[in-house]
Design a protein around this motif. Structure first.
Motif, short mmCIF file in Angstrom:
data_model
loop_
_atom_site.label_atom_id
_atom_site.label_comp_id
_atom_site.label_asym_id
_atom_site.label_seq_id
_atom_site.Cartn_x
_atom_site.Cartn_y
_atom_site.Cartn_z
N CYS A 32 -22.06 8.09 -24.97
CA CYS A 32 -20.89 8.20 -24.07
C CYS A 32 -19.71 7.38 -24.60
CB CYS A 32 -21.26 7.75 -22.66
SG CYS A 32 -22.63 8.72 -21.99
N SER A 33 -19.83 6.05 -24.57
CA SER A 33 -18.68 5.19 -24.92
C SER A 33 -18.24 5.35 -26.36
CB SER A 33 -19.02 3.73 -24.67
OG SER A 33 -19.56 3.58 -23.39
N LEU A 34 -19.20 5.60 -27.26
CA LEU A 34 -18.87 5.62 -28.69
C LEU A 34 -18.49 7.02 -29.18
CD1 LEU A 34 -19.06 3.19 -30.64
CD2 LEU A 34 -21.26 4.08 -31.43
N ALA A 35 -18.75 8.01 -28.34
CA ALA A 35 -18.58 9.41 -28.78
C ALA A 35 -17.21 9.66 -29.40
CB ALA A 35 -18.84 10.34 -27.61
N GLY A 36 -16.15 9.08 -28.83
CA GLY A 36 -14.81 9.32 -29.34
C GLY A 36 -14.56 8.72 -30.71
N VAL A 37 -15.34 7.70 -31.06
CA VAL A 37 -15.15 6.99 -32.33
C VAL A 37 -15.92 7.67 -33.47
CG1 VAL A 37 -15.55 4.74 -33.48
CG2 VAL A 37 -14.94 4.82 -31.05
N LEU A 38 -17.00 8.38 -33.10
CA LEU A 38 -17.90 8.94 -34.13
C LEU A 38 -17.30 10.18 -34.78
CD1 LEU A 38 -21.35 8.62 -32.31
CD2 LEU A 38 -20.25 7.02 -33.88
N LYS A 39 -17.38 10.22 -36.13
CA LYS A 39 -16.86 11.40 -36.84
C LYS A 39 -17.91 12.50 -36.85
CE LYS A 39 -14.03 8.60 -39.95
NZ LYS A 39 -14.82 7.44 -40.35
N SER A 40 -19.20 12.10 -36.85
CA SER A 40 -20.28 13.09 -36.85
C SER A 40 -20.82 13.23 -35.43
CB SER A 40 -21.39 12.62 -37.78
OG SER A 40 -21.85 11.38 -37.32
N GLY A 41 -21.68 14.21 -35.25
CA GLY A 41 -22.20 14.45 -33.90
C GLY A 41 -23.52 13.76 -33.65
N THR A 42 -23.62 12.49 -34.00
CA THR A 42 -24.88 11.75 -33.80
C THR A 42 -25.30 11.78 -32.34
OG1 THR A 42 -24.18 10.22 -35.53
CG2 THR A 42 -26.01 9.51 -34.14
N HIS A 43 -26.58 12.04 -32.11
CA HIS A 43 -27.09 11.98 -30.74
C HIS A 43 -28.18 10.91 -30.68
CE1 HIS A 43 -28.11 13.19 -26.70
NE2 HIS A 43 -29.39 13.14 -27.08
N ALA A 44 -28.15 10.11 -29.64
CA ALA A 44 -29.18 9.07 -29.47
C ALA A 44 -30.10 9.41 -28.32
CB ALA A 44 -28.50 7.71 -29.22
N CYS A 45 -31.39 9.11 -28.51
CA CYS A 45 -32.37 9.31 -27.44
C CYS A 45 -33.29 8.09 -27.41
CB CYS A 45 -33.17 10.59 -27.66
SG CYS A 45 -34.05 10.60 -29.23
#
Ligand code: NAP
Length: 300
Positions: A175-188
């Protein structure tokens, strides 16, 4: 008899504040770096009481220190005393390096950089697109998980015995970091020893242990069960460096995995701190020579 003239009125003062600090090996790294770089500097460990951080920081500033490292239990508390926080410190919420420049305290976090450098150097593998499992959800887990996301890991699964702590880091990344990430990393996330955790440990590309399970003197401890098979033959990286082969690394090696301890991470996070304080880029030849020597020194 020869007089020791290494320290004088122009010596640059650096060091480490933590509690405990009795077992730190950072002075060996930094003091050797000063010598190899032909620089007049010294690095000393300091152990303020846990409620004396403010006094200690004010003292170092008043005494003209160039900078210092920060370790357990002060990595979060130090934020209160910083005048400036680097972007990594703002993203991670912890600092391990403080540079005192023109009377201002500038905070950095070199743990993530140190890990990425060491991982690339010691395994020859790029983290981009990889499925990475982070064991643990403490301060180091948070720093490494966020750095892994920034570096473009494909998927990050955080496994911890206290699952809500893992959930909090994953939510931060998604959520919070999504705007900063260049790739579409997903965390679970998964709870330690659950079926989901077993599945991840059998299928992921890289496993990074950030728990203290297995660290000296608790060398019989491991963050995973003995019957995990590591079917995908992941690279297993343990941030612990004492002992040099933890129970987890022994287990991973017996299954045919590449297994690497945290001495390289310690080296590269320290190297980066040194470069920040001294405003230099340590030449590659010195890095190579010192890395070899330092890894040998830490093989116990
Ligand atoms: P921390 O914030 O206290 O977090 C510790 C984590 O380990 C928590 O997730 C905790 O789980 C888990 N844990 C502790 N004992 C465990 C056990 N017996 N079984 C399973 N999980 C266990 O500590 P940290 O600051 O992140 O440091 C963690 C480790 O990283 C330390 O060993 C430290 O020396 C190492 N480190 C190495 C480097 C390097 O340069 N190589 C740099 C930084 C840190 P719960 O949440 O359930 O309590």
């Amino acid at each position: 008899m020869e007089l020791d003239k290494r320290v004088n009125g122009t010596t640059k003062l650096t060091g480490l504040i933590g509690n405990p600090v009795e077992h730190t090996v950072s002075p060996v790294l930094h003091n050797t770096l000063f010598t190899m770089m032909g620089m007049n500097g010294i690095y000393i460990p300091m152990k303020p009481d846990t409620d004396s951080l403010g006094n200690a920081v004010a003292g170092l500033k008043a005494a003209g220190f160039t900078g210092f490292n920060v370790t357990i239990p002060f990595k979060e508390a130090i934020l209160e005393y910083l005048d400036v926080a680097s972007e990594e410190v703002r993203l991670l919420g912890t600092a391990n390096t403080v540079h005192i420049k023109d009377g201002r305290l500038i905070g950095h976090n070199t743990d993530g950089d140190g890990f990425i450098h060491a991982f690339r150097k010691q395994t020859g593998t790029d983290i981009r697109g990889k499925k990475v499992c982070v064991l643990g959800a403490g301060g180091t887990a948070r720093a490494l998980a966020v750095k892994l996301a920034i570096e473009g890991a494909g998927r990050i699964c955080i496994i911890n015995r206290t699952k809500p702590k893992a959930d909090e880091i994953a939510e931060y990344i998604n959520c919070s970091l999504a705007g900063v990430l260049k790739s579409g990393t997903h965390a679970c996330t998964a709870a330690a020893d659950s079926d989901e955790a077993r599945c991840v440990l059998d299928r992921y590309d890289v496993i990074v242990n950030t728990t203290s399970a297995g660290m000296h003197p608790h060398t019989d401890s491991s963050p995973i069960k003995d019957d995990i098979r590591f079917l995908s033959r992941p690279i297993v990286y343990d941030v612990i460096y004492n002992p040099s082969e933890t129970r987890l690394l022994r287990h991973a090696r017996s299954k045919g995995c590449v297994a690497v301890n945290g001495a390289g991470m310690l080296f590269f996070q320290g190297l980066r701190s040194f470069e920040i304080w001294m405003g230099v880029c340590v030449p590659e030849k010195i890095v190579e020579d010192l890395l070899t020597e330092f890894l040998n020194y830490l093989t116990v």
